[in-house]
Design an enzyme around this catalytic site. Structure first.
Site, mmCIF file in Angstrom:
data_model
loop_
_atom_site.group_PDB
_atom_site.id
_atom_site.type_symbol
_atom_site.label_atom_id
_atom_site.label_comp_id
_atom_site.label_asym_id
_atom_site.label_seq_id
_atom_site.Cartn_x
_atom_site.Cartn_y
_atom_site.Cartn_z
ATOM 1 N N GLU A 13 -2.835 -30.142 8.086
ATOM 2 C CA GLU A 13 -3.039 -29.253 6.937
ATOM 3 C C GLU A 13 -4.213 -28.310 7.146
ATOM 4 O O GLU A 13 -4.110 -27.112 6.900
ATOM 5 C CB GLU A 13 -3.284 -30.077 5.667
ATOM 6 C CG GLU A 13 -3.627 -29.215 4.453
ATOM 7 C CD GLU A 13 -4.088 -30.012 3.244
ATOM 8 O OE1 GLU A 13 -4.574 -29.390 2.283
ATOM 9 O OE2 GLU A 13 -3.975 -31.255 3.258
ATOM 10 N N TYR B 78 0.795 -1.223 0.000
ATOM 11 C CA TYR B 78 0.000 0.000 0.000
ATOM 12 C C TYR B 78 0.835 1.284 0.000
ATOM 13 O O TYR B 78 0.272 2.376 -0.015
ATOM 14 C CB TYR B 78 -0.968 -0.011 1.188
ATOM 15 C CG TYR B 78 -2.289 -0.654 0.834
ATOM 16 C CD1 TYR B 78 -3.226 0.024 0.070
ATOM 17 C CD2 TYR B 78 -2.585 -1.952 1.244
ATOM 18 C CE1 TYR B 78 -4.433 -0.555 -0.270
ATOM 19 C CE2 TYR B 78 -3.792 -2.549 0.911
ATOM 20 C CZ TYR B 78 -4.712 -1.849 0.151
ATOM 21 O OH TYR B 78 -5.898 -2.429 -0.200
ATOM 22 N N ASP C 105 -4.654 -33.866 3.476
ATOM 23 C CA ASP C 105 -5.674 -34.470 2.624
ATOM 24 C C ASP C 105 -5.049 -35.514 1.709
ATOM 25 O O ASP C 105 -3.875 -35.420 1.336
ATOM 26 C CB ASP C 105 -6.354 -33.407 1.762
ATOM 27 C CG ASP C 105 -7.305 -32.522 2.550
ATOM 28 O OD1 ASP C 105 -7.728 -32.939 3.642
ATOM 29 O OD2 ASP C 105 -7.619 -31.415 2.076
#
Length: 636
Positions: A465, A379, A517
């Site tokens: 995870e 920014y 996963d």
């Protein structure tokens, strides 16, 4: 004894080519297996075995395996069973000259076995037409076998195994806790409602109660040929042992990890290796050193401009082709190849301007000794940077150019990772006890250089995870049942979490087990923690955690733990491509277990998230799955 009226024969017969319920249905197995029946198509003799085997292999709640060991076949060759006339017959003779499906009853009085036997009796003609013999063996006396045969009108062959020798040879599961379960009770009630009855006299025989009554039985596909036992199907022995037993195995893991850490020599570095390619690594630098490096760089650019050559940045290339996996280090490193980023060039003028701007901003941070986030940096000039990914990428380029870690630049990411469990550490002087952080845990500090005084009585670190799995484990206080530290980056690992994990591993000398996963991206996330990312390979020495063990969810777990089909997801074409690409990576090839699991995933084209375990109950992850994994030391 009166023979009960069966309702099985009143069912509508299927078409001749199909049996609507698998012959593997816990034929004589405990009702607690929760088996889902599957259709078996009986074809001519040369094909019937393949179909039987494929149906059995996907049954729910049952452990299946391929060929039995040579020791087992040799042991079976010494086993005798007895026909209804009381004649002893070597059990292997039952399939010596034919193909046979041999079912092993729990015991001759079992109500569930009677129901299964009754049902199979109606299908005997179909099996005969397919050249498949049906045999039933029960643990008991010849008299018990006769009574069973008379009561059930079983059309197959019935044999008695009074010494339970075949059950022991095939290692069938036995035990009271295996037999009496809530699911078994429900199935028994259902069988009674259908008209079946337990023969309590047979069930109460002394020998049955003391031994045979607790066997779960099973089924084998065998023959022709004595040693041709091509399939065995039995109740899984995956029974949870007391926590004290599991904790002993965890203590052994911790001891071996601590021992290897203490006895290992000084860790290898790039300078210790004679690599064919020159490689680049960065180090932690003080603010004064970073400031000095920036000023030296700007001074050289000024000389270049004054001499009429213009200026350009000599930036290390972070392209995929400039990455190298080093097996000795088990991590990805950056090769020493640079690219020029000239200001006087239309294609690179904007990026060289952004580079100069980032250098200027970091110089200010050094002068003020303050930290800012990457978002703050973006920014400062949104019109120039346009997108934060562009300022982030140049920030990594600057780290490479200056030869320092990104943390040395005093630019941090917003808090993302969290930790909970058996860990106490200081954060800028404040002592943090992660057992008292509630369900949400403690946010991992972005300034890892301010973290110190780590203390723990944990036996391992559990790297998770997903945030959802983390919350489940935190709420269940899993870290108290099995002393551990649970950490997650809530998806893609950020720098702070990677640094924090490495710091815990190196200082506490704890083993790290990972729960991700069962998809290609879960394995990629695991590899980033362990081997590093290509994007930040220049800092892999500081960001990677060695020897992370893959605990789950693994592709083989989908069948092993009987994840329901409705909870499995089909892999997309992109998923499959990612999986195949991973199989070509050197860090995957190095681990045969990873190759096997990833190959299975690509072959089956199925994936599943950790939350698929919730189909068995919301607390199955913490109450069953993870304890079983730890008990079996089932990690790669």
């Amino acid at each position: 004894m009166a023979i009960c009226q069966s309702t099985a024969f009143s069912r509508k017969m299927p078409q001749p080519s199909f049996i609507t319920k698998s012959i593997s249905a816990p034929l004589f197995l405990a009702a607690s297996t929760g088996h889902r029946h599957r259709a078996i198509k009986f074809l001519p003799k040369r094909q019937s075995h393949t179909i039987v085997r494929s149906a059995v292999s996907r049954s729910s709640g049952i452990e299946s395996s391929g060929l039995v060991s040579e020791d087992t076949t040799n042991l079976l060759d010494t086993v005798k069973v007895f026909n209804l006339e009381g004649n002893g017959i070597p059990i292997s003779d039952l399939w010596k000259d034919r193909k046979a499906v041999v079912a092993f009853a729990r015991h001759f009085g079992c109500v569930l076995c009677r129901k299964r036997a009754d049902y199979l009796a109606a299908k005997k003609d179909i099996m005969d037409a397919s050249g498949v013999a049906l045999v039933l063996i029960g643990p008991g006396s010849v008299d018990q076998a006769k009574t069973f045969f008379e009561q059930t009108k079983f059309k197959g062959e019935v044999y008695a195994d009074p010494n339970h020798s075949s059950y022991e040879a095939l290692k069938f599961v036995s035990g009271v806790l295996t037999t009496f379960t809530p699911k078994a009770g429900l199935k028994i009630i259902q069988s009674y409602m259908e008209g079946y009855r337990q023969d309590w006299k047979l069930s109460s025989e002394k020998d049955t109660v003391s031994r045979g009554g607790w066997y779960q039985g099973g089924i084998i596909v065998a023959g022709p040929g004595k040693t041709n036992i091509s399939y065995i199907h039995k109740v899984s022995a995956n029974r949870l042992k007391p926590d004290s037993v599991i904790l002993e195995s965890l203590h052994s893991l911790l001891k071996s990890t601590s021992s290897s850490s203490s006895t290992s020599s000084k860790p290898l570095t790039l300078s210790d290796l004679s690599l064919s390619s020159a490689c680049r690594e960065v180090t932690d630098l003080s603010l004064l050193s970073v400031q000095s490096a920036i000023e030296s760089l700007i001074l050289s650019l000024t000389h270049s401009i004054l001499s009429g050559r213009g200026f350009s940045f000599n930036v290390p290339s972070r392209a995929a082709t400039n990455q190298l996996y080093v097996p000795e280090l088990d991590r990805i490193v950056l090769k020493d190849k640079n690219t020029l980023r000239p200001f006087a060039n239309n294609s690179s003028v904007r990026k060289s301007t952004i580079t100069a701007k980032i250098l200027s901003l970091i110089h200010q941070l050094c002068l003020r000794s303050i930290h800012v986030t990457k978002r703050d940096l973006f920014y400062t000039d949104v019109k120039l940077f346009q997108d934060q990914t562009q300022s982030d990428a140049v920030l990594d380029d600057v780290s490479c150019m200056l030869g320092c870690t990104r943390s040395s630049l005093n630019v941090i990411a917003a808090e993302k990772g969290v930790v909970v469990g058996r860990l106490i550490f200081s954060d800028n002087g404040d002592m943090i006890d992660c057992t008292k952080m509630g369900m949400g845990g403690k946010a991992i500090p972005p300034n890892i250089d301010r973290v110190g005084d780590m203390q723990s009585d944990a036996l391992f670190i559990l790297l998770v995870e997903k945030d959802a799995a983390y919350i489940r484990l935190a709420e269940d206080r899993f870290y108290n049942r099995f002393p551990c530290i649970i950490v997650t980056a809530k998806g893609q690992p950020d720098v702070a979490t990677r640094l924090f994990l490495r710091k815990m591993k190196m200082e506490l000398k704890l083993p790290v087990l990972a729960l991700v996963d069962s998809d290609p991206y879960g394995l990629k996330i695991l590899s980033v923690y362990g081997c590093g990312s290509k994007n930040m390979s220049y800092d892999s020495a500081n960001l990677t955690t060695p020897d992370i063990k893959w605990l789950g969810i693994r592709p083989s777990d989908l069948d092993k733990y009987k994840i329901p089909e409705q909870c499995r997801l089909p892999m997309t074409e992109q998923d499959i491509k990612t999986g195949k690409d991973l199989l070509e990576e050197d860090f995957v090839k190095k681990n045969p277990g990873w190759v096997e699991e990833l190959s299975l995933m690509v072959k089956t084209k199925q994936k599943a998230e950790i939350q698929a375990l919730s189909s068995f109950g919301f607390q199955y992850l913490s109450e069953v799955y993870l304890p079983l994994k730890l008990q079996q030391q089932d990690w790669l």
